[in-house]
Design an enzyme around this catalytic site. Structure first.
Site, PDB file in Angstrom:
ATOM      1  N   GLU A  13      15.871 -14.458  19.756  1.00  0.00           N
ATOM      2  CA  GLU A  13      15.062 -15.394  20.528  1.00  0.00           C
ATOM      3  C   GLU A  13      15.512 -16.853  20.337  1.00  0.00           C
ATOM      4  OE1 GLU A  13      10.673 -14.139  20.752  1.00  0.00           O
ATOM      5  OE2 GLU A  13      11.335 -13.283  18.857  1.00  0.00           O
ATOM      6  N   SER A 140       9.563 -11.075  22.305  1.00  0.00           N
ATOM      7  CA  SER A 140      10.069 -11.254  23.671  1.00  0.00           C
ATOM      8  C   SER A 140      10.435  -9.936  24.352  1.00  0.00           C
ATOM      9  CB  SER A 140      11.279 -12.192  23.689  1.00  0.00           C
ATOM     10  OG  SER A 140      10.870 -13.515  23.403  1.00  0.00           O
ATOM     11  N   TYR A 206      11.582 -14.384  31.374  1.00  0.00           N
ATOM     12  CA  TYR A 206      12.304 -15.649  31.442  1.00  0.00           C
ATOM     13  C   TYR A 206      13.056 -15.887  32.756  1.00  0.00           C
ATOM     14  CZ  TYR A 206      11.085 -15.557  26.537  1.00  0.00           C
ATOM     15  OH  TYR A 206      10.377 -15.492  25.370  1.00  0.00           O
ATOM     16  N   ARG A 245      -0.867 -15.910  19.550  1.00  0.00           N
ATOM     17  CA  ARG A 245      -1.049 -15.236  20.833  1.00  0.00           C
ATOM     18  C   ARG A 245      -1.157 -13.744  20.582  1.00  0.00           C
ATOM     19  NH1 ARG A 245       3.669 -15.604  23.338  1.00  0.00           N
ATOM     20  NH2 ARG A 245       3.841 -13.341  23.493  1.00  0.00           N
ATOM     21  N   ASP A 247      -1.097 -10.094  22.233  1.00  0.00           N
ATOM     22  CA  ASP A 247      -0.695  -9.347  23.427  1.00  0.00           C
ATOM     23  C   ASP A 247      -1.413  -8.011  23.452  1.00  0.00           C
ATOM     24  OD1 ASP A 247       0.999 -11.439  24.017  1.00  0.00           O
ATOM     25  OD2 ASP A 247       2.758 -10.474  23.130  1.00  0.00           O
ATOM     26  N   GLU A 259       0.427  -6.509  19.719  1.00  0.00           N
ATOM     27  CA  GLU A 259       0.988  -7.272  18.609  1.00  0.00           C
ATOM     28  C   GLU A 259       0.347  -8.645  18.546  1.00  0.00           C
ATOM     29  OE1 GLU A 259       5.045  -9.029  19.392  1.00  0.00           O
ATOM     30  OE2 GLU A 259       5.033  -7.454  20.922  1.00  0.00           O
ATOM     31  N   ASN A 261       1.397 -12.646  17.739  1.00  0.00           N
ATOM     32  CA  ASN A 261       2.491 -13.597  17.591  1.00  0.00           C
ATOM     33  C   ASN A 261       2.005 -14.852  16.875  1.00  0.00           C
ATOM     34  OD1 ASN A 261       4.659 -12.341  19.518  1.00  0.00           O
ATOM     35  ND2 ASN A 261       2.741 -12.276  20.641  1.00  0.00           N
ATOM     36  N   GLY A 265       5.616 -18.942  22.088  1.00  0.00           N
ATOM     37  CA  GLY A 265       6.508 -19.829  22.818  1.00  0.00           C
ATOM     38  C   GLY A 265       5.821 -21.129  23.185  1.00  0.00           C
TER      39      GLY A 265
END
Length: 298
Positions: A13, A140, A206, A245, A247, A259, A261, A265
């Site tokens: 990443e 990611s 992305y 964050r 998910d 998961e 984070n 980002g």
């Protein structure tokens, strides 16, 4: 007060991390902080440079690898250097999807059972399909694959084990993908993630226009309330700090956590800043909130 924004690293990443670091650095400069941006290459380079520069605070913008798995955090804590984000132990647990799931189960938080795979023999007991295969400590959506029978499972696991060493395998979930951003334990609006094609892989994350993001998510308020309740439990149970964050996938209105984070980002188009923007928290305000969480009395 000097701030060193650290980004780059040697994980998969790296490119996203550099973009996060650049955006954070610019925001700090806009806010008139004494901030420098440092793009590191590896763990040794990173830690030695930080110790040499002796910043008051390290703003960690590294995604994956030693910058998110607790390694850098432990080194900074050992030298009494303040840093943004969660502490070393929390970072280590959250980076490991299997460990995270084990703790979530203890708190009765919905998450699909997962099998830890370190060698090809570990897949022998998997009989139900389809399944999702993912690296145990990557972000990611890198390395995420699906298998619909034993032949696919074996072929994909052989290749992924070579690259990532540890995998987790869980039941493939069908439903709405969503993410919950949190800052200082408070929930931001839930984001619904709707790829226009396929699933939310690295390319869809992305590639501009490949995915639609709906804020707030198109789900009933009662479900959002439940997700926020779960988020606050997770934040506390995993001893998170600053911004995170979470998910998840919504299947039959049940939010299955995928998961957590600990260093989301932070590009200008990333999910966390967009959720914050929806409630009138500008990018600069968000960066300052994360910074202040690292240092009492700022």
């Amino acid at each position: 007060m000097s701030i060193l924004v650290v980004c780059g690293g040697n994980s998969s990443e790296r490119d996203v991390s550099i973009k996060s670091g650049s955006a954070i650095h610019q925001a700090l400069q806009n806010l008139k902080y004494d901030a420098q941006n440092f793009i590191c290459y590896n763990k040794k380079d990173c830690i030695e440079t930080i110790l040499d520069r002796k910043p008051d605070i390290v703003f960690i913008a590294l995604h994956g690898g030693f910058g998110e798995d607790g390694t850098l955090q432990a080194a900074l804590e050992m030298h009494n250097i303040k840093h943004t984000g969660s502490n070393s132990l929390s970072s280590k647990i959250c980076m490991n999807k299997f460990f995270t799931k084990a703790i979530l189960k203890e708190y009765h938080i919905p998450t699909k059972p997962a099998f830890l795979v370190k060698n090809i023999e570990d897949i022998e007991h998997i009989k139900s399909f389809p399944v999702c295969i993912k690296p145990n400590s990557e972000g990611s959506s890198i390395g995420v694959e699906f298998a619909y029978d034993n032949i696919q499972l074996e072929a994909k696991c052989i290749e992924l084990i070579k690259q990532f060493k540890e995998l987790i395998i869980e039941e493939k979930i069908t439903g709405i993908e969503a993410t919950l951003g949190m800052v200082d334990g408070e929930c931001l609006p839930l984001i619904e993630i709707a790829p226009k094609k396929g699933f939310y892989d690295y390319k869809n994350k992305y590639t501009k226009g490949a995915t639609e993001y709906i804020i707030p998510a198109r789900v009933n308020q009662s479900i959002i309330d439940e997700i926020n309740r779960i988020g606050k439990i997770i934040y506390k149970a995993l001893s998170c700090k600053g911004a995170i964050r979470i998910d998840m996938m919504l299947e039959k209105n049940i939010p299955y956590v995928l998961e957590v984070n600990t260093i989301p980002g932070m590009t200008l188009t990333s999910l966390l800043p967009n959720a914050a923007k929806n409630v009138n928290i500008s990018f600069e305000m968000l960066v300052e909130k994360i910074l202040k969480s690292a240092y009492e009395g700022l």
